[in-house]
Structure formats: structure tokens, C-alpha cells
Design a protein around this motif. Structure first.
Motif, PDB file in Angstrom:
ATOM      1  N   LEU A 123      43.286  36.405  52.584  1.00  0.00           N
ATOM      2  CA  LEU A 123      42.877  36.373  51.186  1.00  0.00           C
ATOM      3  C   LEU A 123      43.816  37.245  50.391  1.00  0.00           C
ATOM      4  O   LEU A 123      44.560  38.051  50.950  1.00  0.00           O
ATOM      5  CB  LEU A 123      41.417  36.823  51.014  1.00  0.00           C
ATOM      6  N   GLU A 124      43.819  37.044  49.087  1.00  0.00           N
ATOM      7  CA  GLU A 124      44.564  37.906  48.175  1.00  0.00           C
ATOM      8  C   GLU A 124      43.569  38.654  47.317  1.00  0.00           C
ATOM      9  O   GLU A 124      42.556  38.089  46.899  1.00  0.00           O
ATOM     10  CB  GLU A 124      45.493  37.082  47.276  1.00  0.00           C
ATOM     11  N   VAL A 125      43.862  39.927  47.067  1.00  0.00           N
ATOM     12  CA  VAL A 125      42.989  40.752  46.236  1.00  0.00           C
ATOM     13  C   VAL A 125      43.867  41.615  45.339  1.00  0.00           C
ATOM     14  O   VAL A 125      44.904  42.120  45.767  1.00  0.00           O
ATOM     15  CB  VAL A 125      42.031  41.611  47.105  1.00  0.00           C
ATOM     16  N   HIS A 126      43.456  41.743  44.092  1.00  0.00           N
ATOM     17  CA  HIS A 126      44.208  42.594  43.168  1.00  0.00           C
ATOM     18  C   HIS A 126      44.204  44.030  43.686  1.00  0.00           C
ATOM     19  O   HIS A 126      43.170  44.523  44.135  1.00  0.00           O
ATOM     20  CB  HIS A 126      43.599  42.537  41.765  1.00  0.00           C
ATOM     21  N   VAL A 127      45.347  44.703  43.596  1.00  0.00           N
ATOM     22  CA  VAL A 127      45.474  46.042  44.173  1.00  0.00           C
ATOM     23  C   VAL A 127      44.516  47.046  43.532  1.00  0.00           C
ATOM     24  O   VAL A 127      44.129  48.026  44.169  1.00  0.00           O
ATOM     25  CB  VAL A 127      46.925  46.575  44.105  1.00  0.00           C
ATOM     26  N   TRP A 128      44.093  46.794  42.290  1.00  0.00           N
ATOM     27  CA  TRP A 128      43.189  47.725  41.607  1.00  0.00           C
ATOM     28  C   TRP A 128      41.728  47.518  41.999  1.00  0.00           C
ATOM     29  O   TRP A 128      40.870  48.347  41.683  1.00  0.00           O
ATOM     30  CB  TRP A 128      43.333  47.613  40.083  1.00  0.00           C
TER      31      TRP A 128
END
Length: 169
Positions: A123-128
Motif C-alpha cells: 500500500l501507499e501512505v502519505h508520509v505525514w
């Protein structure tokens, strides 16, 4: 009155995302900074064939996550790549921050494994989005890469996280 958490998650069930549930999903509104995840209106999504507004994409990639009472708790997208199932997911906004993320992510991972047992899951997740990152790590995801990604809102840094439950041992 807010339903008790146990009643909401006694058993989470991953089912097809019907028109009715898709319309509910499109109406979800997150507060800042999570408002980045808000969808267009159901009418616009259908007119433009965006994401789950396209019935073929919805059938092939999207699922609803409900409790036993049939209440929409979250959603999942199972985006097929070569040898990889990339997850997209979300928890109903009024349930965020109540400790339900683990059950949601676990139910989605089980479904991803059922659909494509040989695939890697990522999955991809925003770093913030530290809250989501902590949840994913607790389920067994590990950050394997960080990069800039082009989105409708411009460039954003994301972590790619791969499901590696053996890393938790």
C-alpha cells in the motif's frame, strides 16, 4: 449516542460495494488534514466514471467492509499489479481515532490473501499520516520505499509499505 466499539467490530465482513454503499462512501467527509481523502459527490463520480463511480472498476477492485448489522465501516480497493495486490482503504470518518483501524486492515489483508494468495500485498501512505502508518506497522506492514507521487492535488511524498508479518516475529 455513539455505538459501542465492540458492537461496531464484532465481526467485519468484506462484501461487494453496492451502489447504495458506494453512495454512502462518496458522502464521507474527513476533517483537515485528512480531507485530502474526500471523494467527489456520488453524482459526479458516476457521471465521470471516476473510481468506484465506474461500475466495472467498482466490481473488479472495490469492496465494502461492514459489521454484522450491515453498517458500512470502511472500504477497500484491491488494485492489481503484476504479482502485487496494492491496497487502498479507508475507515468511516466518525470512527477514526477509536481503535478500529487494526480490525479493518486485518480484514482487508485476509481478503487480499484470499483473492490472490500468491501476490505480495502493499500500500501507499502519505508520509505525514502517522496514525495510519502506526496501524499498518502493527498489522505487519513495513516501509520499503519513500518517493514523490503525482496526485490531483500536486506532488506528495508517500511511503510504500509491504505486508511482511514475519518481520513482526
Amino acid at each position: 449516542m455513539i455505538a459501542p466499539i465492540k458492537a461496531l467490530t464484532d465481526k467485519l465482513i468484506v462484501i461487494p460495494l453496492s451502489d447504495c454503499l458506494a453512495e454512502q462512501l462518496a458522502s464521507w467527509r474527513y476533517e483537515s488534514p485528512f480531507d485530502f481523502y474526500n471523494w467527489s459527490s456520488w453524482e459526479v463520480m458516476q457521471q465521470l466514471g471516476m473510481e468506484f463511480g465506474d461500475p466495472i472498476v467498482r466490481d473488479q477492485q472495490y469492496r465494502a467492509v461492514t459489521n454484522e448489522a450491515g453498517e458500512l465501516i470502511g472500504f477497500a480497493q484491491f488494485f492489481p499489479l503484476l504479482g502485487v495486490t496494492r491496497l487502498g482503504l479507508g475507515l468511516r470518518p466518525d470512527l477514526c481515532g477509536r481503535g478500529l483501524g487494526l480490525a479493518l486492515v486485518r480484514a482487508i489483508v485476509v481478503e487480499a490473501e484470499r483473492q490472490a494468495p500468491a501476490d505480495e500485498i502493499d500500500l501507499e501512505v502519505h508520509v505525514w499520516n502517522e496514525r495510519a502508518i502506526r496501524t499498518y506497522e502493527r498489522v505487519g506492514f513495513v516501509i520499503t520505499d519513500t518517493y514523490a507521487k503525482t496526485t490531483a492535488a500536486g506532488m506528495i511524498d508517500v511511503h510504500c509499505m509491504c505486508y511482511m508479518p514475519q518481520a513482526m516475529d
